[in-house]
Design a protein around this motif. Structure first.
Motif, PDB file in Angstrom:
ATOM      1  N   ASP A   1      25.698   6.271  63.675  1.00 30.03           N
ATOM      2  CA  ASP A   1      25.594   7.083  62.366  1.00 30.03           C
ATOM      3  C   ASP A   1      25.250   8.414  62.686  1.00 30.03           C
ATOM      4  OD1 ASP A   1      26.108   5.016  60.592  1.00 30.03           O
ATOM      5  OD2 ASP A   1      24.136   4.927  59.692  1.00 30.03           O
ATOM      6  N   ALA A   2      24.404   8.796  63.652  1.00 27.73           N
ATOM      7  CA  ALA A   2      24.108   9.951  63.938  1.00 27.73           C
ATOM      8  C   ALA A   2      25.235  10.740  64.582  1.00 27.73           C
ATOM      9  CB  ALA A   2      23.061  10.023  64.966  1.00 27.73           C
ATOM     10  N   ALA A   3      26.023  10.038  65.414  1.00 31.61           N
ATOM     11  CA  ALA A   3      27.364  10.548  66.095  1.00 31.61           C
ATOM     12  C   ALA A   3      28.446  10.883  64.949  1.00 31.61           C
ATOM     13  CB  ALA A   3      28.008   9.701  67.163  1.00 31.61           C
ATOM     14  N   ALA A   4      28.589   9.868  63.930  1.00 29.37           N
ATOM     15  CA  ALA A   4      29.287  10.322  62.800  1.00 29.37           C
ATOM     16  C   ALA A   4      29.022  11.385  62.147  1.00 29.37           C
ATOM     17  CB  ALA A   4      29.691   9.007  62.011  1.00 29.37           C
ATOM     18  N   SER A   5      28.000  11.585  61.823  1.00 26.25           N
ATOM     19  CA  SER A   5      27.140  12.595  60.934  1.00 26.25           C
ATOM     20  C   SER A   5      27.524  14.069  61.970  1.00 26.25           C
ATOM     21  CB  SER A   5      26.045  12.510  60.777  1.00 26.25           C
ATOM     22  OG  SER A   5      25.342  13.787  59.876  1.00 26.25           O
ATOM     23  N   LEU A   6      27.578  13.938  63.058  1.00 28.01           N
ATOM     24  CA  LEU A   6      27.552  15.191  63.834  1.00 28.01           C
ATOM     25  C   LEU A   6      29.101  15.705  63.999  1.00 28.01           C
ATOM     26  CD1 LEU A   6      25.079  14.707  66.794  1.00 28.01           C
ATOM     27  CD2 LEU A   6      24.945  16.371  64.843  1.00 28.01           C
ATOM     28  N   THR A   7      29.958  14.742  63.911  1.00 24.29           N
ATOM     29  CA  THR A   7      31.468  15.040  64.129  1.00 24.29           C
ATOM     30  C   THR A   7      31.779  15.874  62.620  1.00 24.29           C
ATOM     31  OG1 THR A   7      32.083  12.817  62.951  1.00 24.29           O
ATOM     32  CG2 THR A   7      32.321  12.850  65.204  1.00 24.29           C
ATOM     33  N   ILE A   8      31.007  15.624  61.502  1.00 29.04           N
ATOM     34  CA  ILE A   8      31.378  16.194  60.275  1.00 29.04           C
ATOM     35  C   ILE A   8      30.632  17.463  60.256  1.00 29.04           C
ATOM     36  CG2 ILE A   8      31.319  15.880  57.699  1.00 29.04           C
ATOM     37  CD1 ILE A   8      31.317  12.789  58.246  1.00 29.04           C
ATOM     38  N   ARG A   9      29.206  17.418  60.333  1.00 27.82           N
ATOM     39  CA  ARG A   9      28.333  18.783  60.764  1.00 27.82           C
ATOM     40  C   ARG A   9      27.613  18.821  61.939  1.00 27.82           C
ATOM     41  NH1 ARG A   9      24.093  18.262  56.022  1.00 27.82           N
ATOM     42  NH2 ARG A   9      23.365  16.729  57.564  1.00 27.82           N
ATOM     43  N   PRO A  10      28.525  19.440  62.849  1.00 27.10           N
ATOM     44  CA  PRO A  10      27.697  19.270  64.342  1.00 27.10           C
ATOM     45  C   PRO A  10      26.622  20.401  64.154  1.00 27.10           C
ATOM     46  CG  PRO A  10      29.825  20.708  64.195  1.00 27.10           C
ATOM     47  CD  PRO A  10      29.724  19.898  62.805  1.00 27.10           C
ATOM     48  N   GLY A  11      26.320  21.187  63.378  1.00 28.73           N
ATOM     49  CA  GLY A  11      25.187  22.139  63.392  1.00 28.73           C
ATOM     50  C   GLY A  11      23.903  21.768  63.057  1.00 28.73           C
ATOM     51  N   CYS A  12      23.655  20.521  62.582  1.00 34.31           N
ATOM     52  CA  CYS A  12      22.622  19.865  62.040  1.00 34.31           C
ATOM     53  C   CYS A  12      21.407  19.710  63.265  1.00 34.31           C
ATOM     54  CB  CYS A  12      22.608  18.599  61.152  1.00 34.31           C
ATOM     55  SG  CYS A  12      21.377  18.223  60.375  1.00 34.31           S
ATOM     56  N   THR A  13      20.404  20.348  63.134  1.00 33.25           N
ATOM     57  CA  THR A  13      19.328  19.989  64.252  1.00 33.25           C
ATOM     58  C   THR A  13      18.769  18.720  63.920  1.00 33.25           C
ATOM     59  OG1 THR A  13      18.077  21.573  63.273  1.00 33.25           O
ATOM     60  CG2 THR A  13      19.139  22.350  64.842  1.00 33.25           C
ATOM     61  N   LYS A  14      18.354  18.257  62.820  1.00 28.14           N
ATOM     62  CA  LYS A  14      17.805  17.130  62.476  1.00 28.14           C
ATOM     63  C   LYS A  14      18.435  16.016  63.014  1.00 28.14           C
ATOM     64  CE  LYS A  14      15.531  16.916  58.552  1.00 28.14           C
ATOM     65  NZ  LYS A  14      15.086  16.756  56.988  1.00 28.14           N
ATOM     66  N   THR A  15      19.924  15.954  62.722  1.00 30.75           N
ATOM     67  CA  THR A  15      20.851  14.889  63.372  1.00 30.75           C
ATOM     68  C   THR A  15      20.992  14.848  64.761  1.00 30.75           C
ATOM     69  OG1 THR A  15      22.063  15.056  61.117  1.00 30.75           O
ATOM     70  CG2 THR A  15      22.911  13.621  62.842  1.00 30.75           C
ATOM     71  N   TRP A  16      20.855  16.001  65.348  1.00 30.54           N
ATOM     72  CA  TRP A  16      20.970  16.005  66.804  1.00 30.54           C
ATOM     73  C   TRP A  16      19.613  15.217  67.276  1.00 30.54           C
ATOM     74  CZ3 TRP A  16      24.561  16.390  70.175  1.00 30.54           C
ATOM     75  CH2 TRP A  16      25.685  16.987  69.842  1.00 30.54           C
ATOM     76  N   GLY A  17      18.593  15.786  66.811  1.00 29.54           N
ATOM     77  CA  GLY A  17      17.221  14.986  67.149  1.00 29.54           C
ATOM     78  C   GLY A  17      17.440  13.423  66.990  1.00 29.54           C
ATOM     79  N   ARG A  18      18.003  12.883  66.100  1.00 31.09           N
ATOM     80  CA  ARG A  18      18.236  11.499  65.993  1.00 31.09           C
ATOM     81  C   ARG A  18      19.329  10.983  66.985  1.00 31.09           C
ATOM     82  NH1 ARG A  18      18.281  12.415  59.194  1.00 31.09           N
ATOM     83  NH2 ARG A  18      16.076  12.708  59.351  1.00 31.09           N
ATOM     84  N   TYR A  19      20.305  11.738  67.076  1.00 27.89           N
ATOM     85  CA  TYR A  19      21.379  11.377  68.019  1.00 27.89           C
ATOM     86  C   TYR A  19      20.614  10.909  69.416  1.00 27.89           C
ATOM     87  CZ  TYR A  19      25.640  11.899  70.721  1.00 27.89           C
ATOM     88  OH  TYR A  19      26.562  11.864  72.017  1.00 27.89           O
ATOM     89  N   LYS A  20      19.805  12.358  69.854  1.00 24.73           N
ATOM     90  CA  LYS A  20      19.321  12.091  71.250  1.00 24.73           C
ATOM     91  C   LYS A  20      18.257  10.885  71.280  1.00 24.73           C
ATOM     92  CE  LYS A  20      19.728  17.024  71.799  1.00 24.73           C
ATOM     93  NZ  LYS A  20      19.178  18.443  71.966  1.00 24.73           N
ATOM     94  N   LYS A  21      17.400  10.826  70.112  1.00 31.31           N
ATOM     95  CA  LYS A  21      16.441   9.771  70.450  1.00 31.31           C
ATOM     96  C   LYS A  21      17.214   8.403  70.513  1.00 31.31           C
ATOM     97  CE  LYS A  21      12.474   7.880  68.199  1.00 31.31           C
ATOM     98  NZ  LYS A  21      11.159   8.322  67.290  1.00 31.31           N
ATOM     99  N   SER A  22      17.944   8.115  69.585  1.00 28.84           N
ATOM    100  CA  SER A  22      18.774   6.829  69.637  1.00 28.84           C
ATOM    101  C   SER A  22      19.408   6.568  70.788  1.00 28.84           C
ATOM    102  CB  SER A  22      19.605   6.700  68.539  1.00 28.84           C
ATOM    103  OG  SER A  22      20.726   7.598  68.399  1.00 28.84           O
ATOM    104  N   LEU A  23      20.168   7.694  71.652  1.00 27.50           N
ATOM    105  CA  LEU A  23      21.022   7.563  72.789  1.00 27.50           C
ATOM    106  C   LEU A  23      19.990   7.210  73.823  1.00 27.50           C
ATOM    107  CD1 LEU A  23      23.156   7.987  74.459  1.00 27.50           C
ATOM    108  CD2 LEU A  23      23.024  10.341  74.803  1.00 27.50           C
ATOM    109  N   GLU A  24      18.704   7.530  73.834  1.00 24.52           N
ATOM    110  CA  GLU A  24      17.741   7.507  75.063  1.00 24.52           C
ATOM    111  C   GLU A  24      17.188   6.103  74.891  1.00 24.52           C
ATOM    112  OE1 GLU A  24      14.374  10.210  74.036  1.00 24.52           O
ATOM    113  OE2 GLU A  24      15.325  11.910  74.986  1.00 24.52           O
ATOM    114  N   LYS A  25      17.507   5.236  73.718  1.00 28.48           N
ATOM    115  CA  LYS A  25      16.849   4.041  73.647  1.00 28.48           C
ATOM    116  C   LYS A  25      17.896   2.947  73.748  1.00 28.48           C
ATOM    117  CE  LYS A  25      12.543   5.087  72.276  1.00 28.48           C
ATOM    118  NZ  LYS A  25      11.395   4.591  72.850  1.00 28.48           N
ATOM    119  N   LEU A  26      19.138   3.458  73.756  1.00 26.65           N
ATOM    120  CA  LEU A  26      20.255   2.462  74.123  1.00 26.65           C
ATOM    121  C   LEU A  26      20.251   2.132  75.508  1.00 26.65           C
ATOM    122  CD1 LEU A  26      23.367   4.034  72.348  1.00 26.65           C
ATOM    123  CD2 LEU A  26      22.005   2.056  71.597  1.00 26.65           C
TER     124      LEU A  26
END
Length: 80
Positions: A55-80
């Motif tokens: 979901d974070a990745a999909a959101s970033l494809t639409i709105r790449p400048g959202c710092t909150k979503t980048w944080g969610r992306y990074k956190k979830s990526l680290e846990k994969l």
């Protein structure tokens, strides 16, 4: 409506219910980046890292400048 209801449930720590509202919001809003980002956070709260990342990745494809979503992306990526 779906986002607001999802956010209300999220605030009450009812993450699975929030996820359902966010899903319904997506079905009715054609991938609104805010809904994707919020659902990503709800998935993080229930430790569903795969869906949080998606979901974070999909959101970033639409709105790449959202710092909150980048944080969610990074956190979830680290846990994969």
């Amino acid at each position: 409506k779906f986002k607001a209801n999802g956010n209300d449930l999220f605030q009450k720590n009812l993450y699975l219910g929030a996820i359902e509202y966010y899903i319904n919001g997506l079905r009715n809003a054609d991938f609104v980046p805010t809904v994707l980002s919020n659902r990503s956070q709800a998935f993080i709260m229930v430790k569903d890292w795969k869906n949080a990342f998606a979901d974070a990745a999909a959101s970033l494809t639409i709105r790449p400048g959202c710092t909150k979503t980048w944080g969610r992306y990074k956190k979830s990526l680290e846990k994969l």
